[in-house]
Structure formats: structure tokens, C-alpha cells
Motif scaffolding. Structure first.
Motif, PDB file in Angstrom:
ATOM      1  N   SER A  59      57.242  31.162  55.327  1.00  0.00           N
ATOM      2  CA  SER A  59      58.457  31.011  54.518  1.00  0.00           C
ATOM      3  C   SER A  59      59.030  29.616  54.711  1.00  0.00           C
ATOM      4  O   SER A  59      58.745  28.929  55.702  1.00  0.00           O
ATOM      5  N   LEU A  60      59.845  29.213  53.758  1.00  0.00           N
ATOM      6  CA  LEU A  60      60.518  27.921  53.809  1.00  0.00           C
ATOM      7  C   LEU A  60      62.005  28.141  53.578  1.00  0.00           C
ATOM      8  O   LEU A  60      62.387  28.820  52.621  1.00  0.00           O
ATOM      9  N   LYS A 117      54.786  30.020  48.883  1.00  0.00           N
ATOM     10  CA  LYS A 117      55.572  30.544  50.009  1.00  0.00           C
ATOM     11  C   LYS A 117      56.900  31.070  49.484  1.00  0.00           C
ATOM     12  O   LYS A 117      57.361  30.681  48.412  1.00  0.00           O
ATOM     13  N   MET A 118      57.528  31.952  50.266  1.00  0.00           N
ATOM     14  CA  MET A 118      58.872  32.404  49.906  1.00  0.00           C
ATOM     15  C   MET A 118      59.862  31.309  50.273  1.00  0.00           C
ATOM     16  O   MET A 118      59.888  30.851  51.429  1.00  0.00           O
ATOM     17  N   ALA A 215      63.914  35.561  56.149  1.00  0.00           N
ATOM     18  CA  ALA A 215      62.605  34.909  56.195  1.00  0.00           C
ATOM     19  C   ALA A 215      61.600  35.778  56.941  1.00  0.00           C
ATOM     20  O   ALA A 215      60.435  35.902  56.518  1.00  0.00           O
ATOM     21  N   GLN A 216      62.019  36.381  58.028  1.00  0.00           N
ATOM     22  CA  GLN A 216      61.114  37.222  58.804  1.00  0.00           C
ATOM     23  C   GLN A 216      60.711  38.476  58.030  1.00  0.00           C
ATOM     24  O   GLN A 216      59.575  38.946  58.139  1.00  0.00           O
ATOM     25  N   GLN A 220      56.609  39.508  56.601  1.00  0.00           N
ATOM     26  CA  GLN A 220      55.846  40.728  56.841  1.00  0.00           C
ATOM     27  C   GLN A 220      55.052  41.163  55.607  1.00  0.00           C
ATOM     28  O   GLN A 220      54.153  41.999  55.697  1.00  0.00           O
ATOM     29  N   VAL A 221      55.384  40.595  54.459  1.00  0.00           N
ATOM     30  CA  VAL A 221      54.668  40.930  53.225  1.00  0.00           C
ATOM     31  C   VAL A 221      53.313  40.224  53.246  1.00  0.00           C
ATOM     32  O   VAL A 221      53.246  39.025  53.550  1.00  0.00           O
TER      33      VAL A 221
END
Length: 262
Positions: A59-60, A117-118, A215-216, A220-221
Motif C-alpha cells: 500500500s501507499l 497498489k492501494m 493500509a494493513q 491482507q487482500v
């Protein structure tokens, strides 16, 4: 470790750090001057490409902290102090300089939308609506309760840059979008949350902790699922690119009446 090539420090523009499997980018300083300097070299586009290609980063988080990029800086940049302007010539911005600025913003938005990325945007304090527009390209928005976005473009008869009409039209409909862009001098965090623009509204002291928790959860996805869903929900990216070109054309046209030089 591959992620080490993502650690960058430009204290007057942005600083990056890695927290677990999340990359944090904190932007600050005078955004207008910095985005021209870094945009000229293509650094940001290359940097976002490196982030996208790093499998260790899930993630960002983009932290907008633009206390040095307020209304005064906006006015000076567009009317007086473009860094490419030379002494002895006109004080006002040329069409070429305005076009360059718009193109850099367009590329930044497209780089953000295209990343697999998310991307979470967090923001607090008094900021310009330009940075709200940039946050629209992100996937998830968390604003502190003291956040206020100012539509300073109205003060010089300019148009908003950054895809606001495109994103808001899809988020809240054309009528509400026009209300926020034309009848509101500012957009509060509470308004943004009511309209569904902000995913979450938190107290200032909880902003970073909440962003880390979000973000965490996204981390997990499964990556293939996350990237695939992003591609599907961003299917209209072709329309965004076309819109940004149309937006820039209109901004450079209206610039003729805002003391910009030909």
C-alpha cells in the motif's frame, strides 16, 4: 532489500519512509515550484513506476501537508513567480508555462490512478482544492476533522485544475459538483464526509494511526484481487485522460483573461 531504492528525502518537497509493507510519502513545501522542477525531469513518474513494480510494497499512503502552498503561493505562482520566468520579461505566466504545469499535474494524476497498489490519501489543516483534486485519484481518503479545502481558483477567475469536475460528477452528481465548485469558497472536512468524498473523518491526532490500520487491512487482500478490482473500477481511465486534455485546453484558453501572456 529492493524497497531501499524507494527511500527518498527531499525535505522541501517530499520524504518517504517504509512502515511494515506500506510506503509513506509526506509532501510539503511550495508544491507549485517543486512540481515544476521535479516534473521537468520526469522524476515523479519514474518514482511511482518503481513503487508499482516493488512486490514488497502493498500500500501507499500519500500525506498532504501543504502549509507552504496556500492561497498566497497559488496567486504568486500563477500571476507573478513562476520559476521559469526570467527577470526583465513580463511578470505574468505565459501560455507555455501554464501548459507545462497542467501537463505535469495530468501525468501525476494518471500515474496515481494506474498504480496497482492501494493508495490512501490523508490530509489535514487549511489546503487548496488542488490537493483535494489530487486525492480523488487515490483509492481511499481520510481527512482530519480540521481540514478545509479552499477554492482559490475563483479569486482570479481561473478553472480548477486536477480533474475535480470529472471525479465529483461521478461521486456526487453534476448538480452537487457545480454547487461545490461555484458556490463554495471552501469545502470543509465535514462536507467532504457528508458527500462521500472522504471515506473517513478522524481527529487530527488519530490521522496517521487510522491510515496505517486501513493500509494493513488492504494489505491482507490478495495482490491479484486488489490489482484486478482496481483495473475494473478504473475502467474509465481512458475517459480521464481525455477529460484532462480537455480541462487543460480550457484552462490555457481562459488564461488569456487572467493576465497570462501569449
Amino acid at each position: 532489500m529492493k524497497t531501499s531504492n524507494l527511500l527518498e528525502s527531499y525535505p522541501d518537497f517530499f520524504v518517504s519512509e517504509i512502515r511494515e509493507d506500506t510506503l509513506w510519502l509526506k509532501f510539503s513545501g511550495n508544491f507549485f515550484h517543486n512540481i515544476i522542477d521535479f516534473g521537468r525531469t520526469g522524476f515523479l513518474s519514474d518514482y511511482f513506476g518503481r513503487i508499482s513494480n516493488d512486490p514488497d510494497i502493498k500500500s501507499l499512503v500519500i500525506h498532504s501537508s501543504y502549509h507552504e502552498s496556500g492561497s498566497d503561493e497559488y496567486m504568486h505562482f500563477f500571476l507573478f513567480e513562476c520559476p521559469e520566468r526570467h527577470a526583465g520579461f513580463s511578470n505574468s505566466m505565459s501560455r507555455y508555462e501554464l501548459q507545462r504545469f497542467c501537463n505535469i499535474i495530468d501525468q501525476l494524476l494518471l500515474d496515481i490512478v494506474r498504480m496497482d497498489k492501494m493508495i490512501i490519501n490523508i490530509c489535514r489543516g487549511n489546503v487548496l482544492s488542488l490537493f483535494l483534486n489530487i486525492s480523488f485519484a487515490c483509492d481511499y481518503r481520510i481527512f482530519s476533522s480540521d481540514t478545509v479545502f479552499y477554492n482559490v481558483f475563483q479569486e482570479i477567475g481561473m478553472l480548477p485544475k486536477g480533474g475535480s469536475s470529472f471525479f465529483l460528477n461521478r461521486m456526487i452528481g453534476a448538480s452537487k459538483a457545480k454547487e461545490l465548485l461555484l458556490l463554495s469558497e471552501k469545502i470543509t472536512a465535514e462536507q467532504a464526509h457528508q458527500y462521500g468524498i472522504a471515506n473517513q473523518l478522524v481527529s487530527p491526532e488519530k490521522l496517521e494511526d487510522e491510515a496505517m490500520q486501513v493500509a494493513q487491512r488492504f494489505s491482507q487482500v490478495p495482490q491479484r484481487t486488489l490489482a484486478g478490482v482496481k483495473r475494473l473500477t478504473n475502467y474509465s481511465i481512458g475517459e480521464l485522460k481525455e477529460y484532462l486534455e480537455f480541462e487543460t485546453k480550457n484552462i490555457t484558453t481562459i488564461g488569456n483573461n487572467v493576465r497570462f501572456d501569449d
